[in-house]
Design a protein around this motif. Sequence first.
Motif, mmCIF file in Angstrom:
data_model
loop_
_atom_site.group_PDB
_atom_site.id
_atom_site.type_symbol
_atom_site.label_atom_id
_atom_site.label_comp_id
_atom_site.label_asym_id
_atom_site.label_seq_id
_atom_site.Cartn_x
_atom_site.Cartn_y
_atom_site.Cartn_z
ATOM 1 N N THR A 122 21.948 30.095 -5.239
ATOM 2 C CA THR A 122 21.233 31.379 -5.298
ATOM 3 C C THR A 122 20.916 31.873 -3.901
ATOM 4 O OG1 THR A 122 20.254 30.790 -7.441
ATOM 5 C CG2 THR A 122 19.168 32.528 -6.170
ATOM 6 N N LYS B 277 20.076 23.526 -8.034
ATOM 7 C CA LYS B 277 20.705 23.248 -6.747
ATOM 8 C C LYS B 277 22.213 23.080 -6.914
ATOM 9 C CE LYS B 277 16.775 20.931 -4.526
ATOM 10 N NZ LYS B 277 16.334 19.695 -3.822
ATOM 11 N N SER C 48 21.006 25.553 -2.226
ATOM 12 C CA SER C 48 20.807 26.587 -3.236
ATOM 13 C C SER C 48 21.965 27.578 -3.291
ATOM 14 C CB SER C 48 19.514 27.360 -2.937
ATOM 15 O OG SER C 48 19.376 28.463 -3.795
ATOM 16 N N SER D 11 20.727 19.715 -10.646
ATOM 17 C CA SER D 11 21.883 20.130 -9.868
ATOM 18 C C SER D 11 22.976 20.552 -10.826
ATOM 19 C CB SER D 11 22.379 18.982 -8.985
ATOM 20 O OG SER D 11 21.393 18.621 -8.042
ATOM 21 N N ALA E 281 18.978 28.487 2.869
ATOM 22 C CA ALA E 281 19.692 28.262 1.604
ATOM 23 C C ALA E 281 20.418 26.924 1.605
ATOM 24 C CB ALA E 281 20.681 29.399 1.359
ATOM 25 N N GLN F 9 16.031 28.317 -9.580
ATOM 26 C CA GLN F 9 17.360 28.076 -10.127
ATOM 27 C C GLN F 9 17.914 26.747 -9.604
ATOM 28 O OE1 GLN F 9 20.011 31.207 -10.942
ATOM 29 N NE2 GLN F 9 18.542 32.837 -10.466
ATOM 30 N N ASP G 212 23.599 19.031 -1.738
ATOM 31 C CA ASP G 212 22.342 18.287 -1.828
ATOM 32 C C ASP G 212 22.497 16.919 -1.168
ATOM 33 O OD1 ASP G 212 19.743 17.745 -2.438
ATOM 34 O OD2 ASP G 212 20.075 17.442 -4.590
ATOM 35 N N HIS H 64 18.098 23.997 1.198
ATOM 36 C CA HIS H 64 17.635 23.856 -0.184
ATOM 37 C C HIS H 64 18.788 23.615 -1.157
ATOM 38 C CE1 HIS H 64 13.922 25.550 1.456
ATOM 39 N NE2 HIS H 64 13.319 25.155 0.359
ATOM 40 N N MET I 4 15.300 30.872 -4.983
ATOM 41 C CA MET I 4 16.002 29.598 -4.813
ATOM 42 C C MET I 4 15.359 28.504 -5.654
ATOM 43 S SD MET I 4 17.181 29.229 -0.840
ATOM 44 C CE MET I 4 15.514 29.031 -0.221
#
Length: 225
Positions: free
Chosen positions: A187, A106, A185, A4, A180, A104, A111, A183, A101
């Motif tokens: 990205t 988190k 993410s 992360s 997204a 790369q 999270d 996850h 995703m």
Amino acid sequence: MSSSVAGPDCCGGLGNVDFRQADLCVMTWLLGYVDPSDPCFVAAILTIAFNPLFWNVVARWEQKTRKLSKAFRSPYLACYSLGAAILLLNILRSHCFTQAMLSQPKMESLDNPTAYRVGLALLGVGSTFVLSSFFALGFTGTFLGDYFGILKEARVTTFPFNILDNPMYWGSTANYLGWAVMHASPTGLLLTVVVALIYMVAILYEEPFTAQIYQQKASSSHKRS
């Protein structure tokens, strides 16, 4: 990747945000998390940009030349074939999106279980709009049948089209956003912004044509009556 990261401060904090620059701020903030040279990220960008370009170019070419309808000896078969190609391209786009995703880090602040549930809710809303749009339009209506001369009696105005314009596009965007967030993410969030921008450009090309052909259909029907 399971790591992360903590992101950079954006626009001096929320209290100082100039909302006229909010979109640029979000893009700049998300870019602080993302490695744009990552091959998976590049592949995702390319598929996101290519798909609407492909179906708009092919559909306009068909509308002007009827070459696909002649090749398949039926506008319906031609439309089904283009629809199948679009579905396969969208599967590829979603795969590239997911791989970008996963390749790369988190976002630490996303999270957590609450964000996951929010993402799941977005995915549910997006899927509702996408599926209800498909059932309202049918296969040919969804996959550019109007460019093949396959028209409905009138433009669809039932749910979800009575809630918002272009629900298929915005439902798809909500799906990517939810995916997204689930996850965690950054990205994925950045790629979702790209999806939304590409869809906005596609709408600028598609909406005037759709309005024009149904206006012409209504005028023709009025003259015959």
